[in-house]
Design a protein around this motif. Sequence first.
Motif, PDB file in Angstrom:
ATOM      1  N   LEU A   1       0.836  -1.204   0.000  1.00 29.88           N
ATOM      2  CA  LEU A   1       0.000   0.000   0.000  1.00 29.88           C
ATOM      3  C   LEU A   1       0.868   1.250   0.000  1.00 29.88           C
ATOM      4  N   MET A   2       1.963   1.239   0.757  1.00 24.28           N
ATOM      5  CA  MET A   2       2.857   2.395   0.790  1.00 24.28           C
ATOM      6  C   MET A   2       3.481   2.663  -0.576  1.00 24.28           C
ATOM      7  N   LYS A   3       3.811   1.606  -1.301  1.00 27.15           N
ATOM      8  CA  LYS A   3       4.371   1.771  -2.647  1.00 27.15           C
ATOM      9  C   LYS A   3       3.360   2.443  -3.575  1.00 27.15           C
ATOM     10  N   ASP A   4       2.105   2.028  -3.462  1.00 21.30           N
ATOM     11  CA  ASP A   4       1.061   2.646  -4.283  1.00 21.30           C
ATOM     12  C   ASP A   4       0.834   4.097  -3.882  1.00 21.30           C
ATOM     13  N   MET A   5       0.929   4.371  -2.601  1.00 23.46           N
ATOM     14  CA  MET A   5       0.794   5.743  -2.113  1.00 23.46           C
ATOM     15  C   MET A   5       1.939   6.611  -2.633  1.00 23.46           C
ATOM     16  N   GLU A   6       3.125   6.049  -2.652  1.00 18.92           N
ATOM     17  CA  GLU A   6       4.305   6.746  -3.163  1.00 18.92           C
ATOM     18  C   GLU A   6       4.089   7.157  -4.622  1.00 18.92           C
ATOM     19  N   THR A   7       3.566   6.245  -5.411  1.00 13.15           N
ATOM     20  CA  THR A   7       3.298   6.530  -6.826  1.00 13.15           C
ATOM     21  C   THR A   7       2.232   7.608  -6.978  1.00 13.15           C
ATOM     22  N   ALA A   8       1.179   7.490  -6.180  1.00 14.67           N
ATOM     23  CA  ALA A   8       0.059   8.434  -6.283  1.00 14.67           C
ATOM     24  C   ALA A   8       0.454   9.845  -5.865  1.00 14.67           C
ATOM     25  N   LEU A   9       1.269   9.970  -4.828  1.00 14.24           N
ATOM     26  CA  LEU A   9       1.645  11.294  -4.322  1.00 14.24           C
ATOM     27  C   LEU A   9       2.857  11.878  -5.037  1.00 14.24           C
ATOM     28  N   GLY A  10       3.639  11.002  -5.673  1.00 12.41           N
ATOM     29  CA  GLY A  10       4.851  11.465  -6.321  1.00 12.41           C
ATOM     30  C   GLY A  10       5.923  11.856  -5.328  1.00 12.41           C
ATOM     31  N   MET A  11       5.921  11.223  -4.165  1.00 12.82           N
ATOM     32  CA  MET A  11       6.933  11.490  -3.148  1.00 12.82           C
ATOM     33  C   MET A  11       7.206  10.209  -2.370  1.00 12.82           C
ATOM     34  N   GLU A  12       8.391  10.120  -1.802  1.00  9.46           N
ATOM     35  CA  GLU A  12       8.804   8.899  -1.117  1.00  9.46           C
ATOM     36  C   GLU A  12       7.961   8.678   0.147  1.00  9.46           C
ATOM     37  N   VAL A  13       7.585   7.422   0.367  1.00 16.76           N
ATOM     38  CA  VAL A  13       6.855   7.026   1.566  1.00 16.76           C
ATOM     39  C   VAL A  13       7.664   5.931   2.249  1.00 16.76           C
ATOM     40  N   LYS A  14       8.125   6.195   3.465  1.00 18.33           N
ATOM     41  CA  LYS A  14       8.980   5.257   4.183  1.00 18.33           C
ATOM     42  C   LYS A  14       8.241   4.652   5.372  1.00 18.33           C
ATOM     43  N   PRO A  15       8.333   3.341   5.536  1.00 12.49           N
ATOM     44  CA  PRO A  15       7.688   2.709   6.688  1.00 12.49           C
ATOM     45  C   PRO A  15       8.443   2.988   7.975  1.00 12.49           C
ATOM     46  N   PHE A  16       7.697   3.086   9.067  1.00 11.70           N
ATOM     47  CA  PHE A  16       8.296   3.262  10.386  1.00 11.70           C
ATOM     48  C   PHE A  16       7.693   2.222  11.328  1.00 11.70           C
ATOM     49  N   PHE A  17       8.537   1.370  11.882  1.00 15.63           N
ATOM     50  CA  PHE A  17       8.096   0.345  12.820  1.00 15.63           C
ATOM     51  C   PHE A  17       8.781   0.577  14.160  1.00 15.63           C
ATOM     52  N   ALA A  18       8.128   0.196  15.227  1.00 14.17           N
ATOM     53  CA  ALA A  18       8.687   0.305  16.573  1.00 14.17           C
ATOM     54  C   ALA A  18       8.299  -0.949  17.343  1.00 14.17           C
ATOM     55  N   PRO A  19       9.035  -1.274  18.409  1.00 12.96           N
ATOM     56  CA  PRO A  19       8.733  -2.500  19.155  1.00 12.96           C
ATOM     57  C   PRO A  19       7.446  -2.435  19.958  1.00 12.96           C
ATOM     58  N   ASP A  20       6.912  -1.213  20.177  1.00 15.48           N
ATOM     59  CA  ASP A  20       5.650  -1.087  20.902  1.00 15.48           C
ATOM     60  C   ASP A  20       4.860   0.085  20.323  1.00 15.48           C
ATOM     61  N   TYR A  21       3.609   0.220  20.762  1.00 18.70           N
ATOM     62  CA  TYR A  21       2.740   1.283  20.242  1.00 18.70           C
ATOM     63  C   TYR A  21       3.291   2.662  20.593  1.00 18.70           C
ATOM     64  N   LEU A  49      -1.329  19.114   1.358  1.00 20.71           N
ATOM     65  CA  LEU A  49      -0.755  17.783   1.499  1.00 20.71           C
ATOM     66  C   LEU A  49      -1.737  16.839   2.184  1.00 20.71           C
ATOM     67  N   LYS A  50      -2.414  17.316   3.215  1.00 20.63           N
ATOM     68  CA  LYS A  50      -3.401  16.471   3.891  1.00 20.63           C
ATOM     69  C   LYS A  50      -4.524  16.068   2.934  1.00 20.63           C
ATOM     70  N   SER A  51      -4.931  16.975   2.097  1.00 22.58           N
ATOM     71  CA  SER A  51      -5.985  16.673   1.120  1.00 22.58           C
ATOM     72  C   SER A  51      -5.539  15.601   0.134  1.00 22.58           C
ATOM     73  N   ARG A  52      -4.291  15.678  -0.302  1.00 22.31           N
ATOM     74  CA  ARG A  52      -3.768  14.676  -1.235  1.00 22.31           C
ATOM     75  C   ARG A  52      -3.670  13.303  -0.578  1.00 22.31           C
ATOM     76  N   ILE A  53      -3.228  13.294   0.678  1.00 21.14           N
ATOM     77  CA  ILE A  53      -3.134  12.024   1.400  1.00 21.14           C
ATOM     78  C   ILE A  53      -4.520  11.423   1.608  1.00 21.14           C
ATOM     79  N   LYS A  54      -5.447  12.238   2.042  1.00 19.17           N
ATOM     80  CA  LYS A  54      -6.810  11.754   2.272  1.00 19.17           C
ATOM     81  C   LYS A  54      -7.446  11.263   0.984  1.00 19.17           C
TER      82      LYS A  54
END
Length: 338
Positions: A57-77, A249-254
């Motif tokens: 999904l992030m890859k598709d978002m990257e294509t749609a927005l025309g900007m890099e989308v990087k995942p961020f994971f953490a060991p807890d919430y 930017l928020k409008s494009r993401i939404k």
Amino acid sequence: MVRKLIASAAVAVTALVGGVAQAEPNYKPLEKDPTVINFGIISTESTSNLKEQWIPLMKDMETALGMEVKPFFAPDYAGVIEAMRFGKVHLAWFGNKSGMEAVDRSGGEVFVQTSKADGSQGYYSHIITHVDNKEINKLEDIFKCDKSMNFGIGDPNSTSGFLVPSYYVFAQNGIDPKKCFKTVRNANHETNLMATANKQVHVAANNSEQIGRSLKKAPDAASKIKVIWTSPLIPSDPMVYRKDMSKELKSRIKAFFLGYGRLGDVAHAKAVLGGISDGQGLFMESNNTQLYPVRQLALFKNKLKIEGNDGLAEDDKETKLSEINQKLSDLKILVAAQ
């Protein structure tokens, strides 16, 4: 007059963090829009499993927005909540409890929520045990409180793994888990399910989404657990972004999220969504009001805890209960106005 009352209540409620008021938001403002979107994912299961689900999904978002989308994971919430607070995460998938924390502490704003493939919304918290455990078949069976059982609870910022069972299972029954069980350990949904299936814990909190996903991905483990309690329906998960990004930017993401699976390559998008959790559907319009039920739940939980605290002076108890009752009253106005 009604509008003023609702506005006043809304201001009070936005200061709530699990039923505790905060004077001012304590997050680092963004100096400008990010050039790379950092997309946070809460740790409901292993990072490798979450990458498999969300990176397409992030890859598709990257294509749609025309900007890099990087995942961020953490060991807890908390790691994702704090990363959003300091501007290291700009958008994240949360549960309602962690989403509430992100809104209250991290400058977050709910903009859409998830749904199921059939269009339905919501999921359930469960208490599970091993299918071979003949002594535990209903909730009351875990309340002997002789410290003979090990209990697996969720991340402290999890709605279904922690807040919901803390209120409905324990607070409403006057049970302190730490005094009841031999051990109480925090873990994500996947870990708690596997620990139950492998008889490493006697009982654990879990949810319908993890059980559904395990039936697809780990059927042997899923076949070894049984559900002994089911909660009321929990609102579907919110997607939250930093509210101080530009409206553009928020409008494009939404627009990306609301269009995903509705516009363009619909079959591809639905296949990607179907691989998330237990099979996700389209994203639906939402906002911070979806957090009202979990705010009420957190306040009720704190209220029961204060009422049962015999070590608290009566004057202090009365003051604290009065504050909570006022916040509950404010929320009642807001819920009625929806």
